[in-house]
Design a protein around this motif. Structure first.
Motif, mmCIF file in Angstrom:
data_model
loop_
_atom_site.group_PDB
_atom_site.id
_atom_site.type_symbol
_atom_site.label_atom_id
_atom_site.label_comp_id
_atom_site.label_asym_id
_atom_site.label_seq_id
_atom_site.Cartn_x
_atom_site.Cartn_y
_atom_site.Cartn_z
ATOM 1 N N LEU A 454 0.830 -1.198 0.000
ATOM 2 C CA LEU A 454 0.000 0.000 0.000
ATOM 3 C C LEU A 454 0.867 1.251 0.000
ATOM 4 O O LEU A 454 1.792 1.387 0.808
ATOM 5 C CB LEU A 454 -0.929 0.003 1.212
ATOM 6 N N GLY A 455 0.554 2.166 -0.914
ATOM 7 C CA GLY A 455 1.235 3.446 -0.986
ATOM 8 C C GLY A 455 2.534 3.438 -1.769
ATOM 9 O O GLY A 455 3.053 4.502 -2.106
ATOM 10 N N GLN A 456 3.062 2.280 -2.066
ATOM 11 C CA GLN A 456 4.314 2.223 -2.825
ATOM 12 C C GLN A 456 4.026 2.402 -4.309
ATOM 13 O O GLN A 456 3.028 1.923 -4.829
ATOM 14 C CB GLN A 456 5.023 0.887 -2.592
ATOM 15 N N ASN A 457 4.911 3.119 -5.001
ATOM 16 C CA ASN A 457 4.754 3.366 -6.432
ATOM 17 C C ASN A 457 5.334 2.209 -7.235
ATOM 18 O O ASN A 457 6.414 1.685 -6.909
ATOM 19 C CB ASN A 457 5.445 4.665 -6.845
ATOM 20 N N TYR A 458 4.632 1.850 -8.287
ATOM 21 C CA TYR A 458 5.073 0.771 -9.163
ATOM 22 C C TYR A 458 5.047 1.261 -10.604
ATOM 23 O O TYR A 458 4.142 1.996 -11.015
ATOM 24 C CB TYR A 458 4.173 -0.459 -9.006
ATOM 25 N N SER A 459 6.055 0.835 -11.367
ATOM 26 C CA SER A 459 6.169 1.254 -12.767
ATOM 27 C C SER A 459 5.569 0.184 -13.683
ATOM 28 O O SER A 459 5.792 -1.018 -13.482
ATOM 29 C CB SER A 459 7.639 1.484 -13.142
ATOM 30 N N PHE A 460 4.817 0.642 -14.676
ATOM 31 C CA PHE A 460 4.173 -0.255 -15.631
ATOM 32 C C PHE A 460 4.425 0.240 -17.056
ATOM 33 O O PHE A 460 4.577 1.446 -17.287
ATOM 34 C CB PHE A 460 2.648 -0.289 -15.419
ATOM 35 N N ASN A 461 4.468 -0.687 -17.982
ATOM 36 C CA ASN A 461 4.306 -0.272 -19.380
ATOM 37 C C ASN A 461 2.925 0.346 -19.509
ATOM 38 O O ASN A 461 1.967 -0.104 -18.879
ATOM 39 C CB ASN A 461 4.421 -1.476 -20.326
ATOM 40 N N VAL A 462 2.808 1.373 -20.355
ATOM 41 C CA VAL A 462 1.497 2.015 -20.458
ATOM 42 C C VAL A 462 0.453 1.053 -21.030
ATOM 43 O O VAL A 462 -0.749 1.253 -20.828
ATOM 44 C CB VAL A 462 1.564 3.315 -21.286
ATOM 45 N N ILE A 463 0.884 0.040 -21.744
ATOM 46 C CA ILE A 463 -0.006 -1.056 -22.131
ATOM 47 C C ILE A 463 0.498 -2.296 -21.401
ATOM 48 O O ILE A 463 1.561 -2.833 -21.715
ATOM 49 C CB ILE A 463 -0.021 -1.290 -23.652
ATOM 50 N N SER A 464 -0.229 -2.705 -20.381
ATOM 51 C CA SER A 464 0.170 -3.829 -19.538
ATOM 52 C C SER A 464 -0.950 -4.851 -19.475
ATOM 53 O O SER A 464 -2.107 -4.562 -19.798
ATOM 54 C CB SER A 464 0.501 -3.345 -18.112
ATOM 55 N N GLY A 465 -0.589 -6.039 -19.047
ATOM 56 C CA GLY A 465 -1.587 -7.060 -18.793
ATOM 57 C C GLY A 465 -2.078 -6.964 -17.358
ATOM 58 O O GLY A 465 -1.381 -6.444 -16.469
ATOM 59 N N HIS A 466 -3.268 -7.473 -17.100
ATOM 60 C CA HIS A 466 -3.813 -7.468 -15.745
ATOM 61 C C HIS A 466 -2.844 -8.100 -14.762
ATOM 62 O O HIS A 466 -2.685 -7.637 -13.627
ATOM 63 C CB HIS A 466 -5.143 -8.221 -15.758
ATOM 64 N N ARG A 467 -2.150 -9.164 -15.192
ATOM 65 C CA ARG A 467 -1.233 -9.869 -14.295
ATOM 66 C C ARG A 467 -0.082 -8.985 -13.816
ATOM 67 O O ARG A 467 0.540 -9.282 -12.803
ATOM 68 C CB ARG A 467 -0.671 -11.105 -14.981
ATOM 69 N N ASN A 468 0.183 -7.910 -14.550
ATOM 70 C CA ASN A 468 1.257 -7.009 -14.109
ATOM 71 C C ASN A 468 0.861 -6.207 -12.868
ATOM 72 O O ASN A 468 1.732 -5.671 -12.174
ATOM 73 C CB ASN A 468 1.642 -6.036 -15.221
ATOM 74 N N GLY A 469 -0.466 -6.132 -12.588
ATOM 75 C CA GLY A 469 -0.908 -5.363 -11.430
ATOM 76 C C GLY A 469 -1.689 -6.174 -10.423
ATOM 77 O O GLY A 469 -2.256 -5.607 -9.482
ATOM 78 N N PHE A 470 -1.744 -7.517 -10.615
ATOM 79 C CA PHE A 470 -2.513 -8.353 -9.700
ATOM 80 C C PHE A 470 -2.068 -9.794 -9.887
ATOM 81 O O PHE A 470 -1.596 -10.167 -10.965
ATOM 82 C CB PHE A 470 -4.019 -8.218 -9.981
ATOM 83 N N ALA A 471 -2.180 -10.590 -8.830
ATOM 84 C CA ALA A 471 -1.754 -11.992 -8.890
ATOM 85 C C ALA A 471 -2.805 -12.806 -9.637
ATOM 86 O O ALA A 471 -3.735 -13.346 -9.047
ATOM 87 C CB ALA A 471 -1.549 -12.536 -7.482
ATOM 88 N N THR A 472 -2.663 -12.878 -10.955
ATOM 89 C CA THR A 472 -3.648 -13.560 -11.803
ATOM 90 C C THR A 472 -2.970 -13.973 -13.100
ATOM 91 O O THR A 472 -1.913 -13.435 -13.461
ATOM 92 C CB THR A 472 -4.829 -12.614 -12.113
ATOM 93 N N ASP A 473 -3.562 -14.919 -13.814
ATOM 94 C CA ASP A 473 -3.080 -15.262 -15.147
ATOM 95 C C ASP A 473 -3.672 -14.356 -16.213
ATOM 96 O O ASP A 473 -3.237 -14.375 -17.361
ATOM 97 C CB ASP A 473 -3.444 -16.713 -15.487
ATOM 98 N N CYS A 474 -4.677 -13.594 -15.883
ATOM 99 C CA CYS A 474 -5.348 -12.705 -16.825
ATOM 100 C C CYS A 474 -4.319 -11.768 -17.477
ATOM 101 O O CYS A 474 -3.452 -11.237 -16.768
ATOM 102 C CB CYS A 474 -6.423 -11.911 -16.077
ATOM 103 N N PRO A 475 -4.324 -11.567 -18.763
ATOM 104 C CA PRO A 475 -5.351 -11.949 -19.743
ATOM 105 C C PRO A 475 -5.064 -13.257 -20.479
ATOM 106 O O PRO A 475 -5.504 -13.410 -21.627
ATOM 107 C CB PRO A 475 -5.287 -10.780 -20.728
ATOM 108 N N GLY A 476 -4.371 -14.192 -19.854
ATOM 109 C CA GLY A 476 -4.014 -15.436 -20.532
ATOM 110 C C GLY A 476 -2.748 -15.252 -21.340
ATOM 111 O O GLY A 476 -2.475 -14.169 -21.878
ATOM 112 N N ASN A 477 -1.938 -16.308 -21.415
ATOM 113 C CA ASN A 477 -0.644 -16.191 -22.095
ATOM 114 C C ASN A 477 -0.775 -15.785 -23.553
ATOM 115 O O ASN A 477 0.069 -15.050 -24.078
ATOM 116 C CB ASN A 477 0.119 -17.512 -21.993
#
Length: 796
Positions: A454-477
């Protein structure tokens, strides 16, 4: 994008968009009104805390299944499986495993009273029977387990939207004729409505209460519900983009308290202040609006939406539903997801946009498609992001994703990837970020998101998959691995553009094309149309035709002479890609015959009604000769390099010999000549030596002259430009000397292994018609001296 003026009206900024070069999804009018969906809930029961079931039973029509429980933060650690019965075939599916939830609201929405936890909804298609079993793998299941059956309703164009739906499930009467019972160990029969013999089946005297979670009140009717078929879906043709921003009348629709959606708040608060409109350097795509797919705006929480400051990251999801849906069902799927999310107590549909496999884009969460609406899709990172959901399942085709999916994975279509990229290009055109290389930082907004603080900043590609921001396989390989392609499509430029041909008045010869003036230029590119704003056809470097991004051909016209043709593709972000050049020659000059047609005798069998002749010519064109066609005395077609034609002519009459030349551009030129063939028999001759007059039907005119005397001669005097000597041939035939106008020109041998009659064995042709004498002298060949002559054929 051409933006209209942004004006102030009641404190609301409204911008209108004029579209150009929209994707080729087709066009449709908005739905005539909201389409009522119905969610009917049935409780799962059981004596064990780790096993809950719903017995197999008939239901009113539904097309999507959800399983939910009390407490948004409660976790179901175990397995939920369902079976549904097709309303069309009456067949039961095998047990289908429902997936753990992928898309979760932020804490501000999740922590409201009444919000439920749940599995990912499952699209079943039109169904009328359900059976459910949930196992906790030895651990207690969450309280309040229920199955939510979603009827997406019908558009008014195909029927009256459903209202006052009957209960979605009821136990069969004991006297029902359809009594087959599917069990865990025995495959179900294909009969209509089985009762359940499992431990926790519902009995006719203990029917579960069906609640309609769209209203929160029990459903008491028993009449059948209308069919959920959506074949005349509003999304078959998306509407062009109307307004980027909602109006206040949209935010506060005229809804009574009883018709409002399942908002836990009894007094909805006004939505967040609407941020100022931000223009984009990229034109918006064509989208099926909420009105277009039939959203019931009275069903959502009207004390909404919430806004961030700007969309910094696009999270790509998949809905983890079947890939075998028809794209005409896509609006019903979107409506069902909307209803399913509301049935869990969410304020609205969780995603900001949805895209089907045909590339059709659907507006998701309410609030203005051009604004940074906070969705419910990537837990902890919903603010300043947007969620775009691909309708379907895009796990590994081999099942390589760590979480098994009910439905086999599929490869996302190029149309789907292109439309996701188009949304990204438009949205990030508002912030000037490169969709291919851009990154952004988002703070974690939740305290209990696995792997994030909580509160920590994380860097993402501006186009990312759901799995990059949550523990999930979404959107599938399959879809996750295609995000690089999405980034490339979104950033541009358009990939290789190739001119593939020309038609519509143009034809190819060698590497060049030729036309009298008009041509249709065709081209290809591997880049999807969704991210192409348009194409220009360039002639000698100047744009002469413009098309939309989904076109792959255009008509042009050129003047006489040689021209270079290229195609230029413009990406929605403005970059251009130029094809290689192709030469197009404008040609209005007709072909010519530098050498006029000539007709001469040739060797071969002569008949009283036809003689063998050869027609000669030379055709030419200033640009490119295509072919030459003979039109008389018979029809034939020849290539551009052919200069002669063996044919037949009728003796004793003046015959027309006509030719027509075509160039590649389609221009034509002709030439013709009249010639008269004649047969002159042996009776019109001067003879010396001994000659025998022989008769036979095999001879021309029924007679011939034959001699075996060395030095015997026979001669014809005629006027013409070509002559052929006609003889009979056999194994006993000898040799003869041929004299023309007193000069010996040849020695011919008439010997043949088979007997042949009326053979033109020798010919001679002159440039003009004149008087000539042909004399034949018998050689007197040893052992076979005979020479039999059957006359001559001439062309005057």
């Amino acid at each position: 994008m051409a933006l209209g003026a942004v004006v102030a009206g009641g404190g609301v900024a409204v911008a209108t968009v004029a579209m150009a070069g929209s994707p080729s999804h087709g066009r449709a009018t908005a739905a005539p009104g909201p389409i009522k969906t119905h969610v009917h809930s049935l409780s799962l029961t059981g004596n064990s805390a780790s096993l809950k079931t719903l017995g197999a039973q008939s239901t009113a029509p539904f097309s999507m299944v959800g399983v939910t429980w009390n407490g948004a933060h409660a976790t179901l650690r175990g397995t939920v499986e369902v079976r549904t019965r097709s309303a069309d075939s009456g067949h039961w599916t095998p047990w289908l495993k429902m997936q753990q939830p992928d898309d979760i609201p932020d804490a501000a929405e999740l922590n409201r009273p009444g919000v439920r936890g749940g599995m990912s909804p499952m699209w079943s298609g039109p169904s009328n029977g359900i059976q459910v079993r949930a196992t906790g793998a030895g651990k207690a299941l969450p309280a309040g387990l229920r199955v939510d059956l979603v009827d997406p309703g019908k558009p008014a164009t195909t029927g009256t939207p459903a209202s006052g739906m009957a209960p979605a499930a009821y136990a069969m009467d004991a006297t029902a004729t359809d009594s087959a019972t599917p069990t865990d160990s025995v495959s179900p029969t294909d009969s209509a409505s089985p009762t359940d013999t499992t431990t926790d089946s519902a009995s006719p005297t203990d029917t579960p209460t069906a609640t309609d979670s769209a209203s929160g009140t029990p459903s008491t009717g028993t009449s059948a519900s209308p069919s959920t078929s959506d074949s005349a879906s509003p999304s078959a043709s998306p509407t062009p983009w109307p307004s980027q921003l909602p109006s206040m009348s949209d935010a506060y629709p005229s809804c009574t308290a009883s018709s409002a959606g399942p908002s836990p708040s009894s007094s909805p608060t006004p939505p967040d202040p609407m941020p100022a409109a931000t223009t984009s350097t990229v034109a918006p795509p064509t989208v099926v609006t909420r009105a277009g797919w039939g959203a019931d705006e009275c069903a959502r929480d009207t004390g909404y939406p919430s806004y961030g400051s700007a969309v910094k990251v696009m999270f790509v999801h998949h809905t983890d539903t079947t890939n075998t849906y028809s794209c005409t069902d896509s609006p019903a799927i979107v409506r069902s997801l909307y209803a399913a999310h509301l049935s869990q107590g969410w304020r609205d549909l969780g995603y900001n946009f949805l895209v089907d496999k045909c590339g059709t884009i659907f507006e998701g969460r309410f609030g203005g498609m051009a604004l940074p609406v906070v969705g419910a899709q990537t837990y902890g990172f919903n603010t300043n992001s947007m969620g775009v959901a691909a309708i379907g399942t895009y796990t590994d085709l081999s099942g390589g994703d760590s979480t098994a999916s009910t439905f086999p994975g599929a490869t996302p279509s190029q149309a789907m990837l292109g439309s996701i990229a188009r949304i990204a290009a438009w949205k990030f055109g508002m912030t000037g970020v490169d969709p291919s290389t851009g990154t952004a930082t988002l703070p974690e907004g939740s305290s209990n998101s696995s792997g994030f603080t909580l509160g920590q900043n994380y860097s993402f590609n501006v186009i990312s998959g759901h799995r990059n921001g949550f523990a999930t396989d979404c959107p599938g390989n399959q879809l996750y691995n295609a995000l690089g392609t999405v980034r490339s499509y979104a950033a541009g430029p358009v990939g290789t553009v190739s001119v593939t041909g020309m038609s519509g008045g143009a034809a190819k010869s060698g590497t060049n094309y030729y036309t009298k003036g008009a041509a249709t230029v065709s081209w290809t590119t591997a880049t999807p149309s969704a991210v192409i704003s348009g194409f220009d056809v360039l002639v000698d470097g100047k744009a002469v035709a413009h098309t939309s991004g989904d076109a792959r051909s255009a008509a042009v016209s050129v003047a006489a002479g040689s021209h270079t043709v290229q195609v230029r593709a413009t990406h929605v972000r403005g970059t251009t890609t130029l094809s290689g050049s192709v030469t197009l020659v404008g040609d209005t000059t007709a072909p010519t015959f530098p050498t006029a047609p000539g007709v001469q005798m040739r060797t071969g069998t002569v008949y009283s009604s036809s003689v063998p002749v050869t027609v000669t010519w030379k055709a030419a064109d200033n640009a490119a000769l295509a072919d030459v066609m003979a039109t008389a005395p018979a029809s034939a077609t020849f290539g551009p390099t052919v200069t002669s034609w063996n044919t037949w002519a009728k003796p004793g009459t003046s015959d027309l010999f006509a030719l027509k030349a075509y160039d590649v551009a389609g221009n034509t030129g002709g030439a013709s000549v009249y010639r008269t063939p004649n047969i002159i028999q042996e009776t019109s001759t001067t003879r010396t030596g001994s000659w025998t007059h022989k008769s036979s039907t095999s001879y021309l005119g029924g007679y011939s002259y034959s001699s075996s005397s060395a030095g015997a001669s026979i001669s014809w005097t005629f006027t013409g430009r070509s002559v052929a000597w006609i003889v009979s041939r056999a194994s006993t035939s000898g040799q003869a000397y041929i004299y023309v106008d007193g000069t010996k020109v040849s020695t011919v041998d008439l010997k043949s292994s088979t007997t042949l009659y009326r053979q033109a064995i020798w010919t001679k042709t002159w440039s003009a018609s004149a008087k000539h004498t042909l004399k034949i002298v018998v050689v007197g060949t040893s052992g076979r001296p005979a020479v039999t002559t059957d006359g001559i054929a001439t062309i005057g």
